[in-house]
Write a protein that holds these residues in place. Sequence first.
Motif, short mmCIF file in Angstrom:
data_model
loop_
_atom_site.label_atom_id
_atom_site.label_comp_id
_atom_site.label_asym_id
_atom_site.label_seq_id
_atom_site.Cartn_x
_atom_site.Cartn_y
_atom_site.Cartn_z
N TYR B 200 0.84 -1.20 0.00
CA TYR B 200 0.00 0.00 0.00
C TYR B 200 0.89 1.26 0.00
O TYR B 200 0.55 2.28 -0.57
N HIS B 201 2.04 1.13 0.66
CA HIS B 201 2.93 2.29 0.77
C HIS B 201 3.89 2.44 -0.40
O HIS B 201 4.68 3.37 -0.45
N VAL B 204 4.23 5.71 -3.52
CA VAL B 204 4.93 6.97 -3.27
C VAL B 204 6.33 6.74 -2.70
O VAL B 204 7.27 7.47 -3.00
N ASN B 205 6.49 5.68 -1.91
CA ASN B 205 7.75 5.51 -1.19
C ASN B 205 8.82 4.71 -1.93
O ASN B 205 9.99 4.82 -1.59
N ASP B 220 -8.60 -3.00 -5.83
CA ASP B 220 -9.37 -1.76 -5.89
C ASP B 220 -8.83 -0.72 -6.85
O ASP B 220 -9.50 0.24 -7.16
N GLY B 386 -5.60 2.04 14.43
CA GLY B 386 -6.41 2.44 13.28
C GLY B 386 -6.78 1.22 12.45
O GLY B 386 -6.24 0.12 12.66
N PRO B 387 -7.70 1.41 11.49
CA PRO B 387 -8.22 0.28 10.71
C PRO B 387 -7.29 -0.08 9.55
O PRO B 387 -6.73 0.79 8.90
N HIS C 85 -4.44 6.24 10.74
CA HIS C 85 -4.39 4.93 10.09
C HIS C 85 -3.50 3.99 10.89
O HIS C 85 -3.98 3.19 11.68
N HIS C 106 1.00 6.16 3.86
CA HIS C 106 0.02 5.70 2.87
C HIS C 106 -0.82 6.84 2.30
O HIS C 106 -1.89 6.61 1.75
N GLN C 107 -0.33 8.05 2.51
CA GLN C 107 -0.94 9.23 1.90
C GLN C 107 -2.38 9.49 2.35
O GLN C 107 -3.16 10.08 1.60
N TRP C 108 -2.72 9.08 3.54
CA TRP C 108 -3.98 9.59 4.09
C TRP C 108 -3.82 11.11 4.15
O TRP C 108 -2.76 11.63 4.55
N CYS C 119 -8.50 8.90 1.87
CA CYS C 119 -7.70 7.75 2.34
C CYS C 119 -7.83 6.67 1.27
O CYS C 119 -8.34 5.59 1.53
N ARG C 120 -7.36 7.00 0.09
CA ARG C 120 -7.37 6.11 -1.05
C ARG C 120 -6.88 4.72 -0.66
O ARG C 120 -5.86 4.60 0.02
#
Lengths: 410, 410, 410
Positions: B200-201, B204-205, B220, B386-387, C85, C106-108, C119-120
């Motif tokens: 998920y990260h 960008v990273n 998704d 968090g979720p 998150h 995660h770019q929240w 929060c894609r």
Amino acid sequence: MSSRIETHLKRCQPGWSLPGEFYSDLVIYESDLEQVWRRGWLFAGHACEIAQPGDYFTLEVDRDSIIVTRADSGEIHALHNVCRHRGSLICSEPAGHVRRLVCPYHQWTYGLDGKLLACRGMQEDLDKSQFSLQRVELREVEGLIFISLARDPAPFESAQETLAPLLRPQGFRRAKVARAVDYLVQANWKLVWENNRECYHCNVNHPQYIKANFDHFNADDTTPRIKAEMNEVVARSEAKWAATGLAPTHKQAGMTTFPDAERNIWFSANRTPLVEGWVSESMDGQAVAPLMGNYQASDVGTLRMRTLPNFWNHSSCDHAVSTRLLPAGPQRTAIRVWWLVDEKAVEGRDYDLKKLMPFWQLTSEQDWQICERQQRGVNSSAYRPGPYSTFKEYNVDSFVRWYLKVVSDA
Amino acid sequence: MSSRIETHLKRCQPGWSLPGEFYSDLVIYESDLEQVWRRGWLFAGHACEIAQPGDYFTLEVDRDSIIVTRADSGEIHALHNVCRHRGSLICSEPAGHVRRLVCPYHQWTYGLDGKLLACRGMQEDLDKSQFSLQRVELREVEGLIFISLARDPAPFESAQETLAPLLRPQGFRRAKVARAVDYLVQANWKLVWENNRECYHCNVNHPQYIKANFDHFNADDTTPRIKAEMNEVVARSEAKWAATGLAPTHKQAGMTTFPDAERNIWFSANRTPLVEGWVSESMDGQAVAPLMGNYQASDVGTLRMRTLPNFWNHSSCDHAVSTRLLPAGPQRTAIRVWWLVDEKAVEGRDYDLKKLMPFWQLTSEQDWQICERQQRGVNSSAYRPGPYSTFKEYNVDSFVRWYLKVVSDA
Amino acid sequence: MSSRIETHLKRCQPGWSLPGEFYSDLVIYESDLEQVWRRGWLFAGHACEIAQPGDYFTLEVDRDSIIVTRADSGEIHALHNVCRHRGSLICSEPAGHVRRLVCPYHQWTYGLDGKLLACRGMQEDLDKSQFSLQRVELREVEGLIFISLARDPAPFESAQETLAPLLRPQGFRRAKVARAVDYLVQANWKLVWENNRECYHCNVNHPQYIKANFDHFNADDTTPRIKAEMNEVVARSEAKWAATGLAPTHKQAGMTTFPDAERNIWFSANRTPLVEGWVSESMDGQAVAPLMGNYQASDVGTLRMRTLPNFWNHSSCDHAVSTRLLPAGPQRTAIRVWWLVDEKAVEGRDYDLKKLMPFWQLTSEQDWQICERQQRGVNSSAYRPGPYSTFKEYNVDSFVRWYLKVVSDA
């Protein structure tokens, strides 16, 4: 004694090394501070370091800072380095010279004996006599300064009587410090002592030391030829020393029954011959400074002392080396090593640090490395106490028994 | 299990990140050491690092030091690096070559299998057979060395059976270490794993990583065009691999159901295609070293492995990158990353570290920075679990469930 | 309140300094965090540091990181710097400019008011309104920003009413930061305050400060001549200030009855004359920058403020110096000192850092050294509380009484 400590003590077995928690657990360390370091007699330093009135030095016993001063009367005092006003440290330097002890915060001013002389700005009804610096008990034996943080310390007389005649010929009061080196060793103070109490490790670890001394030879590995040589050297030396008034060593050559908590023996000293042809614990066995004290000849072997929990000294005819331990955490010991020579010796003319220092600097640093390696090992969850050699480590066992008795008695 | 830990466990909720104390509390860290690190199978290193009898390396699992040796028989042993005499560390270096394991303190001498061979100076009735170095369980799978500090470790067979056929073609036994880099990351070991268990990260990273791989695409956010492209690459790759005997990957492409404490799944491996035109996880996708192992062509995608609690590896046709975690405090993880190439490859001729290393060095260091930033955040008194994303972080949740089961079972 | 804290509180005596554990014990430090630092109003910084929408700065209250932002509306917000998150820190820099607060993991994405905007990658049924950044209470008084970590903080109105009219003429909203310096002082935060609350130590420790000010003179050591001079300066200044609208200082010259936990007085401010011929707290008393705020003349003395637990400020006609304390461990305080000038002043043309900074840089650093020395002293097992001077340390006693009341009330 807290029941937590008691549980640990039950796990200790005579003839075996201590369980690992004795070298790292914070509760045991705090108990050591309380039972050993704040009750026993600690070597603080040399009287010759504060030769003039107004001279002082400081030392740190874990988080307790102590000032040792020489007053105008010539008397030596030990004082807690903590202002009675708001608790500031008074002396921040390791050593210096002052007329009065003046707190840098609000200039409360104390005599060199700790008496509060002035506290400008305070209410007039303040009873100055109630605010002297807290005194620390102090005894001097022939130029060696011992202190006790205890309010009611153990008697010192027996140590004084035993050590004074042996120390006197070395002339510590007429000595000077040629150099001191500080170490912060990453090991519990007890590991440093255990290392000190045997020469089983000397053969491989101390190439310099074993050239000069006999103590790496033990009952189990001494050939008849070496045994004969040792006996001859000892007999010859003792005869000569008796003739020149260095007699008290006679019955004390070799390792003594030190320590013994039952009989309150936390000190010992003896004179030991060096190997044939050596007159000093130097790299080549030759003298590296002028004769010290009362010595008339160089053939005096070495005078050795040790006092628990924090001092040992090896003195040759020409120089003396003192080692002081101070606890600085469960796994840290602050160690200072001093090299002393006669007070009239002049650097460059009478001695050269490059010749004076290596023998004990190398030997000391070899030991610190050993201790740090052992600390890492005993920290392992897999470490288990191991058996001491009955030939070579009986003195380590004596130390451990002394320690366990001292902390059990608390 | 202590009741204190139990209280913390009750605060954990499926699908949500762990409460903050799991990343900083000393009691939980000690419990992690006991339940996870001293019970599970830990990746120790590569068999090729100790190719010759007498070669050894050491590793530190928190305060436990372990030696891994190759004996004269060629067998590999793991031993506690703690002398049975007085607990000294035996090997202080990270790696070396010796004939015997000789304690530097008093020269107790052990065989490369840990057996006590000599302890000169000890009493003669000492039963040497009782003083071998404490053994650590060890298993080798195709050149990867795993150890367990447990006396009675979990069975290893299932891991062996699953991993061996997948690993074999990569040729880890015929590999050599081109370079290894050590990091001390200021983050709890579980944060490092959680980071590893999702992409998920990545967008960008990890600009380098996402050029080579598909795993940042999820249900998704994958367009039909990309989905089609992925399917095509997978189908083509699997067909080719089946033909060349790399079959076991067929049913395991993509993220597997790893880990699963109920079924004792702490290991997994799979082969995954790289993007079109890439044959290696290098900066430009081109090979950076000669083919490894049994590979006949470069189009083998990447072999990926992971074993809990401390290992993952990404292997391309030409090089392999291993990552090992070791706990070094509640908020510290010691991480080593190795780059391996074929044993016959010669630096400068067959490979260049400047081309071999950047892909995984950059990707790794990007992750360490993320973990250290997260550690600072979860330390806040305002942090609340968090979720997890059900699309992208189900593997993080699996890891957390695995962890909670392991520590609850204790 | 835990019973352990209660036992310590019983050992405290009015008019005497605190027992040593208040400056080093971890349990007391954690209690200070809970009762003082997470309940009171903390000075965070200056509104002029975040003049534009999107500007932000961060601060750390022990392990809690806070972001202070200026939103597009111009409103200022304080938010916990912890992603909802997985808890990553969002802003790693001490200050910056952003359009949105985007978690680097995660770019929240959050608004500058903390509202979760995107929060894609998360499941669609996630209720974003439940995942705003946790808000921190914030109040601004004339350009000074105060925050409270409490959910239900103490009322701020009374502080607002008292401080605002006094602060207004100084023009903090139209100021700019010329320079800020960070210190990590090895002393408990309470020692830093106790030092601040008396000038008994000034004569010897602050040679610069005492040239400019009267506050080292106290009832017990002020000669009739100095007393007359002071009275004359005060009368003259107050008359002039009344005429120019700086009236609120009239009844508050000199030390005020600050703090007072009974009456909830944790703030105070007053205007005090400088010595004859001085218009600024600079090395030579001359102005070092253009007039600030509403001042029409340089003869405005100094405006002084202090708010517990973490702020004080001395402002002259031409510049202002703010000091902020933040706890960073039982024996560590993170301190920032800011120098502010009028927003239109240009470095090099209107002011020179070499002239602007030394007065307070020297005075501050002198105090940090004092505090570190006191910390070492109060750590001693021999430290005992000492008596405060009723002439010179009544304000230290007020601080200690305030502190003990605040932690007792919990």
